[in-house]
Design an enzyme around this catalytic site. Structure first.
Site, PDB file in Angstrom:
ATOM      1  N   ASN A 141       0.788  -1.242   0.000  1.00  0.00           N
ATOM      2  CA  ASN A 141       0.000   0.000   0.000  1.00  0.00           C
ATOM      3  C   ASN A 141       0.814   1.283   0.000  1.00  0.00           C
ATOM      4  OD1 ASN A 141       0.888  -0.407   2.618  1.00  0.00           O
ATOM      5  ND2 ASN A 141      -0.971   0.408   3.541  1.00  0.00           N
ATOM      6  N   GLU A 237       6.106  -3.877  11.550  1.00  0.00           N
ATOM      7  CA  GLU A 237       4.957  -2.965  11.576  1.00  0.00           C
ATOM      8  C   GLU A 237       3.820  -3.708  10.911  1.00  0.00           C
ATOM      9  OE1 GLU A 237       7.017   0.297  13.394  1.00  0.00           O
ATOM     10  OE2 GLU A 237       4.951  -0.392  13.229  1.00  0.00           O
ATOM     11  N   CYS A 271      -2.798   0.846   7.247  1.00  0.00           N
ATOM     12  CA  CYS A 271      -2.765   0.155   8.542  1.00  0.00           C
ATOM     13  C   CYS A 271      -3.354   1.044   9.631  1.00  0.00           C
ATOM     14  CB  CYS A 271      -1.335  -0.211   8.892  1.00  0.00           C
ATOM     15  SG  CYS A 271      -0.280   1.218   9.057  1.00  0.00           S
TER      16      CYS A 271
HETATM   17  P1  NAP Z   1       1.485  -8.995   3.334  1.00  0.00           P
HETATM   18  O1  NAP Z   1       0.620  -9.843   2.485  1.00  0.00           O
HETATM   19  O2  NAP Z   1       1.857  -9.445   4.680  1.00  0.00           O
HETATM   20  O3  NAP Z   1       2.856  -8.745   2.485  1.00  0.00           O
HETATM   21  C1  NAP Z   1       3.832  -7.865   3.005  1.00  0.00           C
HETATM   22  C2  NAP Z   1       5.167  -8.235   2.380  1.00  0.00           C
HETATM   23  O4  NAP Z   1       5.570  -9.503   2.841  1.00  0.00           O
HETATM   24  C3  NAP Z   1       5.113  -8.334   0.860  1.00  0.00           C
HETATM   25  O5  NAP Z   1       6.335  -7.883   0.316  1.00  0.00           O
HETATM   26  C4  NAP Z   1       4.964  -9.831   0.648  1.00  0.00           C
HETATM   27  O6  NAP Z   1       5.412 -10.272  -0.616  1.00  0.00           O
HETATM   28  C5  NAP Z   1       5.888 -10.329   1.717  1.00  0.00           C
HETATM   29  N1  NAP Z   1       5.677 -11.729   2.093  1.00  0.00           N
HETATM   30  C6  NAP Z   1       4.604 -12.512   1.860  1.00  0.00           C
HETATM   31  N2  NAP Z   1       4.802 -13.743   2.378  1.00  0.00           N
HETATM   32  C7  NAP Z   1       6.038 -13.734   2.940  1.00  0.00           C
HETATM   33  C8  NAP Z   1       6.833 -14.685   3.643  1.00  0.00           C
HETATM   34  N3  NAP Z   1       6.413 -15.915   3.877  1.00  0.00           N
HETATM   35  N4  NAP Z   1       8.069 -14.309   4.089  1.00  0.00           N
HETATM   36  C9  NAP Z   1       8.521 -13.055   3.855  1.00  0.00           C
HETATM   37  N5  NAP Z   1       7.814 -12.103   3.213  1.00  0.00           N
HETATM   38  C10 NAP Z   1       6.594 -12.443   2.757  1.00  0.00           C
HETATM   39  O7  NAP Z   1       0.876  -7.532   3.513  1.00  0.00           O
HETATM   40  P2  NAP Z   1       0.298  -6.559   2.371  1.00  0.00           P
HETATM   41  O8  NAP Z   1      -0.930  -7.196   1.815  1.00  0.00           O
HETATM   42  O9  NAP Z   1       1.378  -6.198   1.443  1.00  0.00           O
HETATM   43  O10 NAP Z   1      -0.084  -5.271   3.217  1.00  0.00           O
HETATM   44  C11 NAP Z   1      -1.294  -5.244   3.939  1.00  0.00           C
HETATM   45  C12 NAP Z   1      -1.036  -5.593   5.389  1.00  0.00           C
HETATM   46  O11 NAP Z   1       0.119  -4.905   5.862  1.00  0.00           O
HETATM   47  C13 NAP Z   1      -2.181  -5.146   6.276  1.00  0.00           C
HETATM   48  O12 NAP Z   1      -2.371  -6.068   7.329  1.00  0.00           O
HETATM   49  C14 NAP Z   1      -1.690  -3.824   6.853  1.00  0.00           C
HETATM   50  O13 NAP Z   1      -2.296  -3.529   8.095  1.00  0.00           O
HETATM   51  C15 NAP Z   1      -0.229  -4.099   7.003  1.00  0.00           C
HETATM   52  N6  NAP Z   1       0.502  -2.852   6.970  1.00  0.00           N
HETATM   53  C16 NAP Z   1       1.016  -2.362   8.139  1.00  0.00           C
HETATM   54  C17 NAP Z   1       1.681  -1.148   8.135  1.00  0.00           C
HETATM   55  C18 NAP Z   1       2.265  -0.571   9.381  1.00  0.00           C
HETATM   56  O14 NAP Z   1       3.064   0.366   9.264  1.00  0.00           O
HETATM   57  N7  NAP Z   1       1.927  -1.077  10.558  1.00  0.00           N
HETATM   58  C19 NAP Z   1       1.836  -0.406   6.969  1.00  0.00           C
HETATM   59  C20 NAP Z   1       1.286  -0.950   5.794  1.00  0.00           C
HETATM   60  C21 NAP Z   1       0.617  -2.170   5.799  1.00  0.00           C
HETATM   61  P3  NAP Z   1       4.297 -10.590  -1.751  1.00  0.00           P
HETATM   62  O15 NAP Z   1       3.669  -9.288  -2.090  1.00  0.00           O
HETATM   63  O16 NAP Z   1       5.103 -11.178  -2.863  1.00  0.00           O
HETATM   64  O17 NAP Z   1       3.319 -11.554  -1.140  1.00  0.00           O
HETATM   65  O1  G3P Z   2      -0.542   1.503   6.099  1.00  0.00           O
HETATM   66  C1  G3P Z   2       0.498   2.376   5.864  1.00  0.00           C
HETATM   67  C2  G3P Z   2       0.713   3.210   7.083  1.00  0.00           C
HETATM   68  O2  G3P Z   2       2.043   3.448   7.187  1.00  0.00           O
HETATM   69  C3  G3P Z   2      -0.183   4.431   7.005  1.00  0.00           C
HETATM   70  O3  G3P Z   2       0.544   5.580   6.774  1.00  0.00           O
HETATM   71  O4  G3P Z   2       0.689   8.060   6.930  1.00  0.00           O
HETATM   72  O5  G3P Z   2      -1.271   6.976   5.756  1.00  0.00           O
HETATM   73  O6  G3P Z   2      -1.068   6.841   8.226  1.00  0.00           O
HETATM   74  P1  G3P Z   2      -0.327   6.948   6.909  1.00  0.00           P
END
Ligand code: NAP
Ligand code: G3P
Length: 462
Positions: A141, A237, A271
């Site tokens: 994202n 995160e 997130c």
């Molecule tokens: P995701 O499906 O967990 O993927 C995140 C990253 O991990 C991607 O680069 C993904 O690669 C990789 N990945 C997948 N399986 C893996 C494995 N087994 N080992 C290592 N890496 C692996 O998350 P997303 O769909 O990209 O993002 C949405 C989620 O992220 C939501 O839950 C959101 O809340 C969270 N998020 C949190 C924050 C924060 O700052 N707290 C910010 C943004 C998003 P692929 O794309 O190739 O699967």
């Molecule tokens: O999910 C991405 C997180 O880093 C949100 O960033 O600045 O939109 O709250 P912001």
């Protein structure tokens, strides 16, 4: 001779083919890891000024190419073009801040005689040393900002980087690194390990060459990584279920604006999106009456129209969000607005009378749905907030600052926002989740610290 496999990427909003990325093999990853291991010791001997100047050239290239990168990013993850452009500029600002802030990081000095029996002839001082090879794994994202938020501090502290971008977002990540290479990055200092995480993820996180992991993504993947990676520093995160606690309807227009943008910005795929409202019963009808017409004002459409709500990243995500909505309706929730779907486009949806037996009260939609949960007391709001598996952020809206400050410290989250929506920015603020929302802290200074170690030097005078 190994044949190179590729992954073709398509635009979520139009299904147009956007390009391909290599699906790296384990042999290719091994080669990257070997190069990353060999390159960081020399890099760590450069001056902070040299590193800072490289990052400043990087950010200048990003500003120059912002329109093109934003256009690609917008297509690749269906983010409004205007928001995509802001992400690129925000990233250039972040990189500049990292480049400057690292120059102001001082170590510590100790005298031996500060401790009982210690000698004045023994003293110690610390300096920040690199960890070595940093594995940076970023989510879809914010494919530019959340990648640079890892890469920039890693480089400033003298590390090399293996960058694993989200597959949907990888083209933007490649453009991000291309701007760094053009800025004069030493060869192999940052390498991109593209490929599906489900295929190469376990291999890269367990690789013996990795000295630190910075991960941003879902709880499930974060937990998997934390269990597989072994004894190396990690920062995670992860997900969130950020609540907005509404104490009164002071400044109603500002309240509505914060709730709408907080819940539906980038279609709720943040997130830190507001993912549930706790409102005291006596004012709940009034809040619903304020929010419902505002829902109709939410812009929806294709990313190039700069709509707030655009098609979601994929159909699977849309299925998941629709499932939460359907479950809530089946259990008695009232649809005040929305609940319409076309493929991976979901209309912004406002649900009222959501109760704790409904999945949408607890699960992270990562989509355009906002549940209103009516509570009988502030105590109930605090309890429900703290019963969540998540602990990223929360917001409290009200006119009585004493009441707000009595609540804030009791919320089990990383950040409490007062009279404002939950959000990570600005990027120098410390940013952390607790419980299933993460481990460790991001934010520029915290990231610089987490991607380094304090090496002590002890001087013994004759
Ligand atoms: P995701 O499906 O967990 O993927 C995140 C990253 O991990 C991607 O680069 C993904 O690669 C990789 N990945 C997948 N399986 C893996 C494995 N087994 N080992 C290592 N890496 C692996 O998350 P997303 O769909 O990209 O993002 C949405 C989620 O992220 C939501 O839950 C959101 O809340 C969270 N998020 C949190 C924050 C924060 O700052 N707290 C910010 C943004 C998003 P692929 O794309 O190739 O699967
Ligand atoms: O999910 C991405 C997180 O880093 C949100 O960033 O600045 O939109 O709250 P912001």
């Amino acid at each position: 001779m190994e044949t190179q496999d590729f992954i073709t990427l398509y635009a979520p909003a139009t299904n147009d083919e956007l390009g391909t990325i290599p699906a790296c093999s384990q042999a290719q990853i091994d080669e990257m890891m070997a190069q990353a291991t060999s390159v960081w010791p020399e890099w760590s001997q450069t001056t902070l000024e040299t590193r800072s100047q490289l990052l400043k050239r990087w950010s200048a290239n990003l500003r120059r190419d912002a329109e093109n990168i934003a256009h690609l990013l917008s297509q690749e993850i269906a983010k409004a073009y205007a928001d995509s452009y802001k992400e690129v500029i925000r990233t250039a600002d972040l990189i500049d801040y990292v480049a400057d802030d690292a120059l102001r990081m001082n170590g510590e000095a100790y005298r031996g005689d500060q401790f009982p029996g210690g000698s004045r002839k023994k003293m110690a001082f610390s300096h920040f040393a690199p960890l070595g090879v940093v594995l940076a794994i970023s989510p879809f994202n914010y494919p530019v900002n959340l990648a640079a938020a890892k890469i920039a501090p890693a480089l400033m502290m003298g590390n090399s980087v293996i960058f694993k971008p989200a597959t949907q977002g990888a083209l933007s990540g490649v453009a991000l690194v291309a701007a760094l290479v053009e800025a004069g990055m030493p060869e192999n200092l940052v390498q991109i390990a593209t490929g599906r995480g489900s295929v190469i993820g376990d291999y890269i996180v367990q690789h013996s060459a990795v000295n630190m992991i910075s991960f941003t993504g879902s709880v499930g993947i974060g937990r998997r990584i934390s269990q597989l990676a072994g004894m190396i520093p990690q920062v995670h995160e992860l997900g969130g279920k950020d609540a907005a606690i509404i104490l009164d309807l002071d400044q109603p227009q500002r309240l509505v604006s914060e709730l709408i943008s907080g819940a539906f910005g980038y279609s709720g795929q943040r997130c830190t999106a507001i993912k549930r409202i706790f409102v005291l019963e006596p004012i709940a009808d009034q809040l619903a009456a304020l929010l419902t017409p505002a829902m109709a004002e939410i812009t929806t459409g294709m990313p190039e129209t700069n709509a707030m709500v655009t098609p979601l990243i994929d159909n699977g995500s849309a299925d998941f969000v629709q499932g939460l909505i359907d479950d809530a309706i089946e259990k008695g929730a009232h649809v005040l607005f929305g609940n319409e779907r076309q493929a991976n486009f979901l209309a912004p949806t406002l649900l009222d009378h959501v109760t704790p037996d409904m999945r949408v009260a607890w699960e992270e939609p990562f989509g355009p749905v906002l549940p209103i949960i009516r509570v009988q007391s502030v105590e109930e709001a605090i309890r429900l907030n703290n019963e969540s598996e998540f602990g990223l952020q929360a917001s409290i809206f009200g006119s009585n600052i004493e009441d707000i400050f009595a609540i804030a410290p009791r919320l089990q989250v990383g950040t409490v926002n007062i009279n404002g929506r939950s959000e990570r920015g600005p990027d120098h603020f410390p940013f952390a989740g607790i419980k299933n929302s993460g481990m460790g802290t991001q934010g520029v200074r915290r990231s610089l610290e987490s991607m380094s170690r304090q090496q002590m030097t002890v001087l013994n005078l004759k």
